[in-house]
Scaffold this motif. Structure first.
Motif, short mmCIF file in Angstrom:
data_model
loop_
_atom_site.label_atom_id
_atom_site.label_comp_id
_atom_site.label_asym_id
_atom_site.label_seq_id
_atom_site.Cartn_x
_atom_site.Cartn_y
_atom_site.Cartn_z
N LYS A 56 0.83 -1.20 0.00
CA LYS A 56 0.00 0.00 0.00
C LYS A 56 0.87 1.25 0.00
O LYS A 56 1.90 1.30 0.66
CB LYS A 56 -0.89 0.02 1.23
N LEU A 57 0.40 2.27 -0.71
CA LEU A 57 1.09 3.55 -0.79
C LEU A 57 0.22 4.64 -0.17
O LEU A 57 -0.95 4.78 -0.53
CB LEU A 57 1.39 3.90 -2.25
N PHE A 58 0.81 5.39 0.75
CA PHE A 58 0.12 6.48 1.44
C PHE A 58 0.81 7.81 1.14
O PHE A 58 2.04 7.85 1.06
CB PHE A 58 0.17 6.29 2.96
N ILE A 59 0.03 8.86 1.00
CA ILE A 59 0.56 10.23 0.99
C ILE A 59 0.29 10.81 2.37
O ILE A 59 -0.82 10.69 2.89
CB ILE A 59 -0.09 11.09 -0.10
N LEU A 60 1.33 11.44 2.94
CA LEU A 60 1.24 12.01 4.29
C LEU A 60 1.18 13.53 4.23
O LEU A 60 1.70 14.15 3.30
CB LEU A 60 2.45 11.58 5.11
N ALA B 64 -6.22 15.10 -1.46
CA ALA B 64 -5.53 16.20 -0.79
C ALA B 64 -6.28 16.64 0.48
O ALA B 64 -5.66 16.90 1.51
CB ALA B 64 -5.35 17.38 -1.74
N ASN B 65 -7.59 16.68 0.41
CA ASN B 65 -8.39 17.05 1.59
C ASN B 65 -8.30 16.00 2.68
O ASN B 65 -8.21 16.33 3.87
CB ASN B 65 -9.85 17.28 1.19
N ILE B 66 -8.31 14.72 2.31
CA ILE B 66 -8.18 13.65 3.30
C ILE B 66 -6.81 13.71 3.96
O ILE B 66 -6.69 13.58 5.19
CB ILE B 66 -8.43 12.27 2.65
N VAL B 67 -5.77 13.92 3.16
CA VAL B 67 -4.42 14.05 3.71
C VAL B 67 -4.36 15.20 4.71
O VAL B 67 -3.82 15.05 5.81
CB VAL B 67 -3.38 14.25 2.58
N HIS B 68 -4.94 16.32 4.34
CA HIS B 68 -4.93 17.50 5.23
C HIS B 68 -5.71 17.23 6.51
O HIS B 68 -5.26 17.59 7.60
CB HIS B 68 -5.50 18.70 4.49
N SER B 69 -6.86 16.60 6.39
CA SER B 69 -7.74 16.37 7.55
C SER B 69 -7.26 15.23 8.44
O SER B 69 -7.35 15.33 9.67
CB SER B 69 -9.16 16.06 7.08
N GLY C 51 -4.16 13.46 8.10
CA GLY C 51 -2.73 13.29 8.22
C GLY C 51 -2.13 12.34 7.19
O GLY C 51 -0.93 12.32 7.00
N GLU C 52 -2.99 11.55 6.53
CA GLU C 52 -2.52 10.63 5.51
C GLU C 52 -3.71 10.10 4.72
O GLU C 52 -4.85 10.22 5.16
CB GLU C 52 -1.74 9.46 6.10
N CYS C 53 -3.40 9.53 3.57
CA CYS C 53 -4.44 8.90 2.76
C CYS C 53 -3.82 7.75 1.96
O CYS C 53 -2.77 7.92 1.34
CB CYS C 53 -5.06 9.92 1.80
N TYR D 62 6.37 5.12 -5.14
CA TYR D 62 6.93 5.70 -3.92
C TYR D 62 8.15 6.56 -4.27
O TYR D 62 8.25 7.71 -3.85
CB TYR D 62 7.30 4.59 -2.94
N ASP D 63 9.07 5.97 -5.02
CA ASP D 63 10.28 6.71 -5.40
C ASP D 63 9.95 7.96 -6.20
O ASP D 63 10.52 9.03 -5.96
CB ASP D 63 11.22 5.80 -6.20
N THR D 64 9.03 7.83 -7.14
CA THR D 64 8.66 8.96 -7.99
C THR D 64 8.01 10.08 -7.17
O THR D 64 8.37 11.25 -7.33
CB THR D 64 7.69 8.49 -9.09
N LEU D 65 7.07 9.73 -6.31
CA LEU D 65 6.39 10.75 -5.50
C LEU D 65 7.35 11.38 -4.50
O LEU D 65 7.30 12.59 -4.26
CB LEU D 65 5.18 10.15 -4.79
N LYS D 66 8.23 10.58 -3.92
CA LYS D 66 9.21 11.12 -2.98
C LYS D 66 10.15 12.10 -3.69
O LYS D 66 10.44 13.17 -3.17
CB LYS D 66 10.00 9.98 -2.33
N GLU D 67 10.61 11.72 -4.88
CA GLU D 67 11.48 12.61 -5.66
C GLU D 67 10.76 13.90 -6.06
O GLU D 67 11.39 14.95 -6.21
CB GLU D 67 11.98 11.90 -6.91
N SER D 68 9.44 13.82 -6.21
CA SER D 68 8.68 15.01 -6.57
C SER D 68 8.44 15.93 -5.37
O SER D 68 7.94 17.04 -5.52
CB SER D 68 7.34 14.63 -7.19
N GLY D 69 8.79 15.46 -4.17
CA GLY D 69 8.69 16.29 -2.97
C GLY D 69 7.56 15.95 -2.04
O GLY D 69 7.44 16.57 -0.98
N LEU D 70 6.74 14.96 -2.39
CA LEU D 70 5.65 14.58 -1.48
C LEU D 70 6.21 13.70 -0.36
O LEU D 70 7.22 13.02 -0.52
CB LEU D 70 4.56 13.83 -2.23
N THR D 71 5.52 13.72 0.77
CA THR D 71 5.86 12.86 1.89
C THR D 71 5.00 11.61 1.76
O THR D 71 3.77 11.70 1.76
CB THR D 71 5.59 13.57 3.22
N VAL D 72 5.66 10.47 1.60
CA VAL D 72 4.95 9.22 1.33
C VAL D 72 5.49 8.10 2.20
O VAL D 72 6.61 8.19 2.74
CB VAL D 72 5.07 8.82 -0.16
#
Length: 71
Positions: free
Chosen positions: A2-6, A35-40, A42-44, A58-68
């Motif tokens: 599973k992949l989560f955005i924090l 984005a709203n779920i992450v904000h409310s 803390g993660e999605c 994971y690697d791609t999103l992390k390199e793009s600057g997101l916290t995952v």
């Protein structure tokens, strides 16, 4: 796997939305909801798939600057 955005204090809503659309290929409305779920909350959870697919995203999103994270 599973992949989560924090949630973080670095990225704007618009940047998170654009990044989700670009790399996860989700429509704008779904990216906004995530984005709203992450904000409310803390993660999605944004994707469940085979390990190799999740690790690449994971690697791609992390390199793009997101916290995952992965589980």
């Amino acid at each position: 796997m599973k992949l989560f955005i924090l949630d973080d204090d670095v990225n704007t809503f618009e940047y998170v939305i654009r990044t989700i659309q670009r790399y996860l290929a989700y429509p704008h409305s779904q990216a906004c909801s995530i984005a709203n779920i992450v904000h409310s909350n803390g993660e999605c959870l944004v994707k469940t798939d085979e390990d190799s697919v999740i690790i690449e995203l994971y690697d791609t999103l992390k390199e793009s600057g997101l916290t995952v994270r992965v589980d």
